[in-house]
Write a protein that holds these residues in place. Structure first.
Motif, PDB file in Angstrom:
ATOM      1  N   GLN A 151      -4.234  -0.001  -4.667  1.00 37.05           N
ATOM      2  CA  GLN A 151      -3.368  -1.006  -4.572  1.00 37.05           C
ATOM      3  C   GLN A 151      -2.916  -1.106  -6.154  1.00 37.05           C
ATOM      4  OE1 GLN A 151      -6.082  -4.371  -3.587  1.00 37.05           O
ATOM      5  NE2 GLN A 151      -7.952  -3.149  -4.861  1.00 37.05           N
ATOM      6  N   ARG A 152      -2.188   0.322  -6.591  1.00 35.35           N
ATOM      7  CA  ARG A 152      -1.239   0.519  -7.483  1.00 35.35           C
ATOM      8  C   ARG A 152      -1.404  -0.306  -8.614  1.00 35.35           C
ATOM      9  NH1 ARG A 152      -0.294   4.033  -4.651  1.00 35.35           N
ATOM     10  NH2 ARG A 152       0.695   3.378  -2.429  1.00 35.35           N
TER      11      ARG A 152
ATOM     12  N   ASN B  39       1.151  -1.139  -0.601  1.00 38.93           N
ATOM     13  CA  ASN B  39       0.657  -0.005   0.001  1.00 38.93           C
ATOM     14  C   ASN B  39       0.899   1.460  -0.095  1.00 38.93           C
ATOM     15  OD1 ASN B  39      -2.564   0.518  -0.175  1.00 38.93           O
ATOM     16  ND2 ASN B  39      -2.809   1.384   1.336  1.00 38.93           N
TER      17      ASN B  39
ATOM     18  N   THR C 237       0.252  -4.187  -8.108  1.00 41.42           N
ATOM     19  CA  THR C 237       0.106  -5.158  -7.191  1.00 41.42           C
ATOM     20  C   THR C 237       0.622  -4.915  -6.060  1.00 41.42           C
ATOM     21  OG1 THR C 237       1.618  -7.100  -7.600  1.00 41.42           O
ATOM     22  CG2 THR C 237      -0.649  -7.362  -8.301  1.00 41.42           C
ATOM     23  N   LEU C 238       0.458  -5.491  -4.816  1.00 40.35           N
ATOM     24  CA  LEU C 238       0.866  -5.031  -3.590  1.00 40.35           C
ATOM     25  C   LEU C 238       2.316  -5.504  -3.114  1.00 40.35           C
ATOM     26  CD1 LEU C 238      -2.429  -4.654  -1.769  1.00 40.35           C
ATOM     27  CD2 LEU C 238      -1.179  -2.640  -2.970  1.00 40.35           C
TER      28      LEU C 238
ATOM     29  N   ASN D  66      -4.308  -7.776   2.515  1.00 40.68           N
ATOM     30  CA  ASN D  66      -4.352  -7.707   0.417  1.00 40.68           C
ATOM     31  C   ASN D  66      -3.455  -7.845  -0.120  1.00 40.68           C
ATOM     32  OD1 ASN D  66      -6.190  -5.915   1.563  1.00 40.68           O
ATOM     33  ND2 ASN D  66      -4.902  -4.205   2.575  1.00 40.68           N
TER      34      ASN D  66
END
Lengths: 582, 468
Positions: B241-242, A361, A389-390, A422
């Motif tokens: 969330q990029r 994040n 994505t994270l 997440n």
């Protein structure tokens, strides 16, 4: 024939109804919502392109997992099987490289980790030392080298020749104390933390060697994390009801870092005040001459606190300038969960930039060196934000793996929680290609490649393990075997390696800057202490040379500021250079 | 028309009539003319009657409701004007106007309209219900919750409105599980309505359950693909969330809405995240050139709080990132003037001033950011305390005050108000709110009223706590 008009007016009500409706329809057209319309792109807007930029001329390097064939079996254990979910378990372990026996081949060291016993000191697990036999084969020499000792739950390693005797010594950080293995030069070590005065008993993570007072001996910066203990071990609920989760660092207080001054006689003196002006939850640290004033500075990656930039002002004094330099926060002005750090000159402006890995994040941060001690976080404009994505990023290294003339980045990722919401616990590492035009993009690999598979990654180093001029990679993981990737790319172009040996300066030449002058422009490299995460990279520096590049020469700025100009450098080999005598 | 060869009617009448080829072509008879005027008269009478009894405004009121459902408040206000014109002093019109005002968050206007509705003879229960919805929506559930639940159980026709306001109120108090329960029930009863999924997604997004939030936003869009609040929210979650590429896709689709200005800002943010500052720039410039009223309307249409200076802040930050410090500075300064708590913009201004080699000014801004960040350092620990024990009211209060002072008024108020879910009479929370609203009483007359209410509650709490 009947009048059609008379037929139409046979019943007044439909007429009235139609008229009534007609009025409202007219009103609706007059007053109702406007027709939906697409906003036309304003002038100057480029047509949108597919989201992935395919650079046809660049291919990712070919890395082959040779761990099994190498003989290296190293698994960092964190004690999570006890189920306590202590924050200690989340840090993991690093990996270090050095030529401990000075046979010209790079050897490997892995801290072992530890176990947990509630209410008790944390027992350590012995690390392992692997001697390079050549051809990517290694043998475990932990016992023969007398380095089979772990007094504490271990995390990282930092390796340097602290006494300038030509043999690298190994510092192991951890919870509750340090282990310091002094290299005796005969293939063995002796644990010397007590005799050397390295009696720090705080929770240490990464460490960095650097000659901060310019006396020719390497001093030591130790990053400390948080004040966890069994007495300060709160229950943090998991996202799954009833389960326990690893607590966040925000549940704890930071510990001040520590500076050890090298006394020059095999001992160190602790100086708690030197870098205690600001505290943070330190995880990554790098020692380098950030502002090109011939003094080695220290940058600390802190977890959920502002990162710190201790600018060396000489005379043993540091000025903390993280905020005013623009390196404390990300581009939003927020502190991040920073873990790993690398230095590189990504845009060839001959000023070292900083790359920091962060928590999910958040984006990884790329701080562009603007000069005059000022940096700008250009994460978005350089494409770092778009990595997707994270990720929870830990170890990171820069290197010109493909001889493009520009350094790429590699990141080892892996979550810290057991039940993250997440993103997954095991995560893919990243190879981030520098296109040489100020942009980075993630390289894609086939499904079987290490880079395409998830890992609980922590440390990473880049080293030419087989001496073929191509940088290889070594990753450390949590509760998963360490991985050795041999680079087998069929590379065009060439390379040039420099191993600098200090004589006035510290033998490892930490604090040196080298500018290579080529027909395709200049390249900057720094010899740094620390870097990555809990890990130690080699001090030999590598330059990639694209095809048809002619090397004009190099300028070396040694730690004390004196400069040496070199000509007649040979590509395709490592050259060892001695610092000129005064 | 009647003549041949250009003769006038008078001339024609004097002529011998030529018999028509068919009766259809015959001039209208006197009967036909009379019938025509009778019909006109009836129509007029009907219209007058409809107007007199207020029924003429029925269709515009239907259009108001449809516009409200589509969150097109501009259209809704226009139709209320039509309805008012057609049926003056109609209590039903006033009730609808009150509902629009409530939907826009204009509490003062809502109160005025309800007063008008009452004066014009509106059903007191209908007025009361609007008041209940407004109070529920703003989180003031303590005194009305049982009444609201009773209404919810009785009224099938207004289940969606009641559920929406009630869930909003529960969420405003931090009672997320209960809010989710209400929303799930609403979702089950109205499977075609995109709103419940959207509201569920918002709560999950607040709880950082992004995967679930994303699923609910997508579920909402499956029910109604042009429900822009969900598409906008989906874009935001993806961006957080990029997943900038996917976010860009969502925001581009939002450009089809009547007022896409708010979506344009997010599109620019997403393009910036892709590293496409040059593509982002024109979108922001377009927003900056638009009237503020339109931008506010755009946010409301997306069920978002209007953030009028976000575009200025984004543009300033974009130019600062690009190294165009001269261009960046005025925009960042304007954004900060509107919202001094915007630390992101303040930091960007500090970087900008540093880039302009104005080191003392830059250091001042850096110091202010640093002071806020250091103060906010305690927020993490407070948050952790609340996670461990949600009933730690002191921690909630401290966190709320901290955020109110250093980060965001809206978030700070949320945390303070969340206390009332556990203890509606918690004196220190009422004191804090009284102080906050009093300090802003000159901005909004309703704030003085709220300040007085909270002062009174604080006094009562103190008296109850003081031993005799």
């Amino acid at each position: 024939m009947p009048s059609s008009r008379s037929q139409r007016v046979h019943s007044p009500f439909p007429f009235i109804g139609l008229s009534w409706l007609g009025i409202w329809l007219a009103l609706a057209l007059a007053f109702g919502p406007g027709c939906s319309r697409s906003s036309s792109p304003p002038s100057g807007t480029a047509q949108s392109q597919p989201s992935v930029h395919v650079v046809a001329e660049w291919r990712p390097p070919r890395f082959v997992d040779v761990t099994d064939a190498s003989g290296v079996v190293s698994i960092y254990r964190n004690g999570e099987e006890l189920g306590e979910r202590s924050i200690v378990e989340s840090l993991g372990g690093g990996v270090g490289v050095c030529d401990y026996d000075v046979d010209g081949r790079i050897d490997l060291f892995f801290p072992g980790g530890g176990t947990l016993k509630v209410g008790q000191p944390l027992p350590g697990i012995t690390g392992t030392l692997w001697r390079n036999l050549g051809d990517m084969r290694f043998t475990n020499v932990t016992a023969p080298a007398a380095i089979d000792r772990a007094d504490h739950y271990s995390h990282g390693c930092s390796i340097a020749d602290f006494d300038n005797d030509g043999f690298p010594d190994i510092l192991v950080t951890g919870y509750g104390g340090l282990n310091f293995f002094r290299n005796l030069g005969d293939g063995t070590f002796v644990e010397s933390s007590a005799s050397a005065g390295l009696t720090d008993d705080q929770w240490s993570s990464s460490a960095a060697w650097g000659d901060f007072d310019g006396d020719g001996d390497l001093d030591l910066y130790i990053a400390h994390y948080v004040d966890w203990s069994w007495q300060n071990h709160p229950f943090c609920p998991a996202s799954i009801a009833g389960k326990r989760e690893t607590c966040s660092p925000i549940d704890f207080q930071p510990l001040a870092d520590l500076l050890y001054w090298n006394n020059g006689n095999g001992t160190f003196g602790a100086d708690p005040a030197a870098v205690a002006t600001k505290v943070g939850k330190g995880l990554g640290v790098i020692a380098a001459d950030i502002n090109h004033d011939s003094r080695v500075d220290v940058y600390v990656a802190n977890d959920t606190d502002a990162n710190l930039l201790f600018l060396n002002r000489g005379g043993g004094k540091f000025e903390e300038a993280g905020v005013s330099s623009g390196t404390a926060y990300d581009q939003r002005g927020l502190p991040n969960g920073s873990m790993g750090v690398a230095v590189l000159d990504y845009d060839h402006d001959l000023a070292p930039d900083l790359f920091v890995t962060n928590y999910e994040n958040e984006t990884f941060a790329l701080y562009h060196n603007e000069g005059d001690g000022f940096f700008r976080c250009l994460t978005e404009t350089t494409g770092i934000t778009a990595l997707g994505t994270l990720f929870v990023g830990f170890g990171t290294v820069s290197g010109d793996f493909t001889h493009s003339g520009f350094e790429d980045l590699v990141v080892s990722n892996g979550h810290v929680m057991q039940h993250p919401r997440n993103s997954p616990v095991a995560q893919q590492p990243l190879y981030i290609h520098n296109n040489g035009r100020g942009k980075f993009q993630r390289a894609q690999f086939d499904a079987t490649n290490y880079f395409s598979r998830p890992h609980r990654g922590r440390g990473v180093v880049a080293a030419d393990l087989d001496g073929d001029g191509r940088l290889d990679l070594v990753f450390s993981h949590t509760n998963e075997p360490a991985t050795i990737l041999q680079q087998q790319t069929d590379l065009a172009g060439s390379w040039l390696g420099l191993q600098l040996i200090g004589r006035r300066s510290n033998r490892d030449a930490i604090g040196t800057q080298v500018v290579l002058d080529t027909s395709r422009g200049k390249q900057l490299r720094l010899i740094v202490g620390g870097g990555s995460y809990l890990s130690q990279n080699p001090y030999t520096i590598y330059f990639g040379l694209p095809p048809d590049t002619i090397v004009a020469g190099a300028e070396i700025t040694w730690p004390d500021g004196t400069a040496t100009k070199l000509a007649n450098l040979r590509a395709g080999a490592i050259q060892r250079l001695l610092e000129p005598r005064p | 028309m009647y003549g041949q060869g250009g003769m006038s009617k008078r001339q024609f009448r004097g002529q011998e009539r030529t018999p028509p080829k068919s009766q259809i072509e015959a001039a209208p008879s006197a009967f036909r003319q009379r019938r025509f005027w009778i019909l006109i008269g009836c129509l007029g009478a009907l219209l007058v009657g409809l107007w007199y009894f207020g029924s003429l405004a029925a269709l515009p009121r239907i259009m108001v409701e449809r516009s409200l459902a589509a969150r097109d408040f501009e259209s809704a206000w226009r139709w209320t004007d039509v309805a008012d014109w057609l049926s003056y002093r109609n209590p039903a019109n006033a009730l609808l106007t009150a509902r629009i005002a409530r939907s826009e968050g204009d509490a003062e206007r809502m109160r005025r309209e309800l007063k008008r509705a009452t004066q014009w003879g509106a059903d007191p229960q209908a007025v009361r219900r609007e008041q209940l919805l407004a109070m529920a929506q703003s989180g003031q559930l303590d005194e009305i919750e049982s009444e609201l639940m009773q209404w919810l159980g009785q009224s099938a026709a207004e289940t969606d409105e009641i559920s929406d306001a009630y869930a909003n109120g529960l969420a405003a108090q931090g009672r997320f599980d209960e809010a989710l329960g209400v929303l799930e029930a609403w979702r089950k009863d109205f499977p075609a309505d995109p709103r419940p999924d959207h509201r569920i997604g918002r709560i999950q997004e607040h709880q950082q359950r992004y995967d679930e939030a994303e699923a609910h936003y997508r579920g909402s869009l499956n029910r109604q693909s042009n429900y822009y609040p969900s598409r906008y929210s989906l874009g935001r979650v993806l961006l957080n969330q990029r997943r900038a590429d996917e976010a860009v896709e969502q925001f581009r689709q939002c450009l089809d809405m009547p007022l896409p200005l708010a979506a344009q800002i997010q599109l620019a943010t997403a393009l910036k995240a892709q590293g496409k500052a040059d593509e982002a720039r024109p979108w922001l410039k377009q927003v900056l050139a638009a009237p503020p009223g339109k931008l506010a309307a755009s946010y409301r249409a997306l069920e978002e709080q209007p953030e009028l200076f976000v575009a200025a802040a984004e543009y300033g930050r974009l130019e600062a990132d690009a190294g165009n410090f001269q261009e960046a500075r005025p925009w960042l300064e304007a954004a900060l003037k509107a919202n001094p708590l915007d630390l992101m913009s303040r930091y960007a201004l500090a970087v900008t001033l540093r880039g302009l080699r104005l080191k003392p000014e830059a250091d001042e801004q850096f110091a202010r950011v640093n002071a806020s960040r250091e103060a906010m350092g305690a927020a993490g620990e407070l948050n952790a305390r609340i996670k461990r024990n949600p009933e730690d009211l002191q921690a909630r209060l401290n966190l709320g005050k901290l955020i109110l002072t250093h980060e965001s008024e809206r978030s700070g108020l949320y945390w303070i108000r969340s206390i009332f879910a556990y203890d509606p009479d918690y004196g220190p929370a009422h004191e804090a709110l009284a102080e906050y609203f009093q300090s802003r009483a000159d901005q909004d007359p309703s704030y003085a009223r709220l300040a007085a209410q909270h002062r009174s509650r604080a006094r009562a709490a103190h008296q109850n706590a003081t031993p005799p």
